[in-house]
Design a protein around this motif. Structure first.
Motif, short mmCIF file in Angstrom:
data_model
loop_
_atom_site.label_atom_id
_atom_site.label_comp_id
_atom_site.label_asym_id
_atom_site.label_seq_id
_atom_site.Cartn_x
_atom_site.Cartn_y
_atom_site.Cartn_z
N LEU A 138 0.87 -1.17 0.00
CA LEU A 138 0.00 0.00 0.00
C LEU A 138 0.91 1.22 0.00
CD1 LEU A 138 -2.96 0.93 0.09
CD2 LEU A 138 -2.80 0.87 2.60
N LYS A 139 1.08 1.82 -1.18
CA LYS A 139 2.04 2.91 -1.34
C LYS A 139 1.66 4.15 -0.53
CE LYS A 139 1.44 3.11 -5.74
NZ LYS A 139 1.52 3.61 -7.12
N GLY A 196 -6.79 5.56 -1.68
CA GLY A 196 -7.80 4.67 -2.22
C GLY A 196 -7.23 3.32 -2.60
N ILE A 197 -8.12 2.46 -3.09
CA ILE A 197 -7.74 1.09 -3.41
C ILE A 197 -6.68 1.03 -4.51
CG2 ILE A 197 -8.65 -1.08 -4.38
CD1 ILE A 197 -11.26 -0.45 -2.82
N ASP A 198 -6.68 2.01 -5.39
CA ASP A 198 -5.67 2.03 -6.45
C ASP A 198 -4.27 2.36 -5.93
OD1 ASP A 198 -7.22 1.19 -8.59
OD2 ASP A 198 -7.99 3.22 -8.96
N SER A 199 -4.15 2.63 -4.63
CA SER A 199 -2.83 2.80 -4.01
C SER A 199 -2.12 1.47 -3.81
CB SER A 199 -2.95 3.51 -2.65
OG SER A 199 -3.49 4.80 -2.78
N THR A 207 -7.97 3.88 2.17
CA THR A 207 -8.64 5.13 1.80
C THR A 207 -8.26 6.30 2.69
OG1 THR A 207 -10.55 4.58 3.21
CG2 THR A 207 -10.63 3.86 0.90
N GLY A 208 -7.69 6.00 3.88
CA GLY A 208 -7.39 7.08 4.82
C GLY A 208 -8.62 7.72 5.39
N GLY A 226 4.04 1.93 1.91
CA GLY A 226 4.76 0.79 1.34
C GLY A 226 4.63 -0.49 2.13
N VAL A 227 3.79 -0.47 3.18
CA VAL A 227 3.59 -1.67 3.98
C VAL A 227 2.83 -2.73 3.18
CG1 VAL A 227 1.36 -0.99 4.99
CG2 VAL A 227 2.91 -2.44 6.31
#
Length: 337
Positions: free
Chosen positions: A10-11, A15-18, A52-53, A63-64
């Motif tokens: 998860l960069k 959102g999910i596209d991260s 999504t934060g 990045g985790v």
């Protein structure tokens, strides 16, 4: 020992596209570390929040590797590991390096797998031995992957206080058909309690009944006016008003989630006084409780429920989207092998 793993990361929290797939180097095995070949993972609402934060949770590490829940087979152990050996089938526990009897705090959870420490959406992972427990016998990896958070939270909600443990003659109320609710339904039915389930979907009501639940919009009527002994509340602000109406005098509301938004007047601590009941916040559970839950699962022959669609490794974004729109039943799972 493999030197790399195929992993989702998860960069950022846009959102999910991260989410992104990478080839990730595996760290060296420390004295208390265990290398696990992961076979399955399951998702939680927490994973949507992190992507999504939408809720400002602390300790997120860009990045985790996301997701805290998983199951697999031990391949290698560090020189001082005593609990596991190669070939053992294990489940992940969200926290690590904590005493087995310690109840995780919110800070412990936010510092755990899938948020600050690399989680389970990868083919191999190196975990501290305290982040693992032995899998229950008789389960496949998909079923076992549902236990880490939803299963353990449901177990703690039901069995965390001896006085309120479900038994024959007790009434338990669950809400909806998400992971915590279905796990609580299965555990409570296995313990001999009568479980009342609420849902707005007739199709889901049929499935809930097939698992042993009684369906009812007016839960108190089904208890002949006595009220519910233990309510597993997953909605928070949106469902607490109904939970207060349903719970019996001196009953317990186990508050396990925050899925809903307030509709009308907000519940307050004064509702505990006016309804003469206890409200208990439940986040996860201890490693000792995890082991206890797994023994109960074996003993009672419980088979955790997985949504009918199981996603492949490359389909993780689709799995997230199904969970986000709440189109699932029980647990959204990903096969990693």
């Amino acid at each position: 020992m493999p030197s790399n793993t195929r992993a989702w990361i998860l960069k950022e929290q846009n959102g999910i596209d991260s989410l992104e797939i990478i080839d990730q180097a595996l760290p060296e095995i420390g004295d208390f570390d265990v290398l696990v070949k992961l076979h399955a993972a399951s998702l939680n609402y927490r994973d949507i929040v992190l992507a999504t934060g939408s809720v400002p949770l602390p300790f997120f590490r860009p990045g985790v590797v996301p997701a805290s829940d998983g199951a697999g087979i031990v391949e290698t152990v560090g020189s001082k590991v005593q609990a596991f050996r190669p070939g053992d089938r294990v489940c992940t526990h969200l926290t690590s390096e904590m005493p087995a009897s310690k109840t995780p705090s919110m800070a412990d959870i936010c510092s755990g797998l899938g948020q600050h420490v690399d989680g389970t959406l990868r083919s191999h992972g190196v975990f501290h031995e305290t982040a693992l427990v032995s899998m229950p016998e008789g389960l496949d990896f998909l079923q076992a992957s549902t236990l880490s958070c939803s299963g353990l939270t449901a177990w703690n909600a039901l069995f965390g206080i001896n006085e309120y443990r479900p038994r024959k003659g007790a009434y338990v109320l669950i809400q909806g058909s998400g992971g915590v609710s279905i796990a609580a339904l299965q555990f409570a039915v296995a313990a001999g309690a009568t479980v009342i389930a609420t849902t707005s979907s007739s199709a889901k009501a049929t499935r809930l009944k097939s698992l042993g639940a009684h369906h009812g919009e007016t839960a108190k009527n089904l208890t002949h006016g006595k009220g519910i002994d233990l309510v597993v509340d997953v909605g928070g602000l949106s469902t607490l008003p109904q939970s207060f109406k349903a719970v019996r005098t001196n009953g317990l509301i186990a508050l396990t989630g925050m899925l809903g938004k307030a509709d009308g007047e907000l519940p307050s601590l004064m509702d505990c006084l006016m309804n003469v009941c206890t409200v208990r916040g439940v986040l996860l559970g201890t490693r000792d409780q995890f082991d206890e839950m797994n023994r109960f699962t074996e003993e009672k022959g419980i088979r955790p429920v997985v949504d009918e669609r199981v996603f492949g490794f490359e389909e993780c974004k689709e799995a997230y989207r199904l969970l986000e729109r709440q189109g699932h039943f029980s647990k959204v799972c990903v096969s990693l092998q």
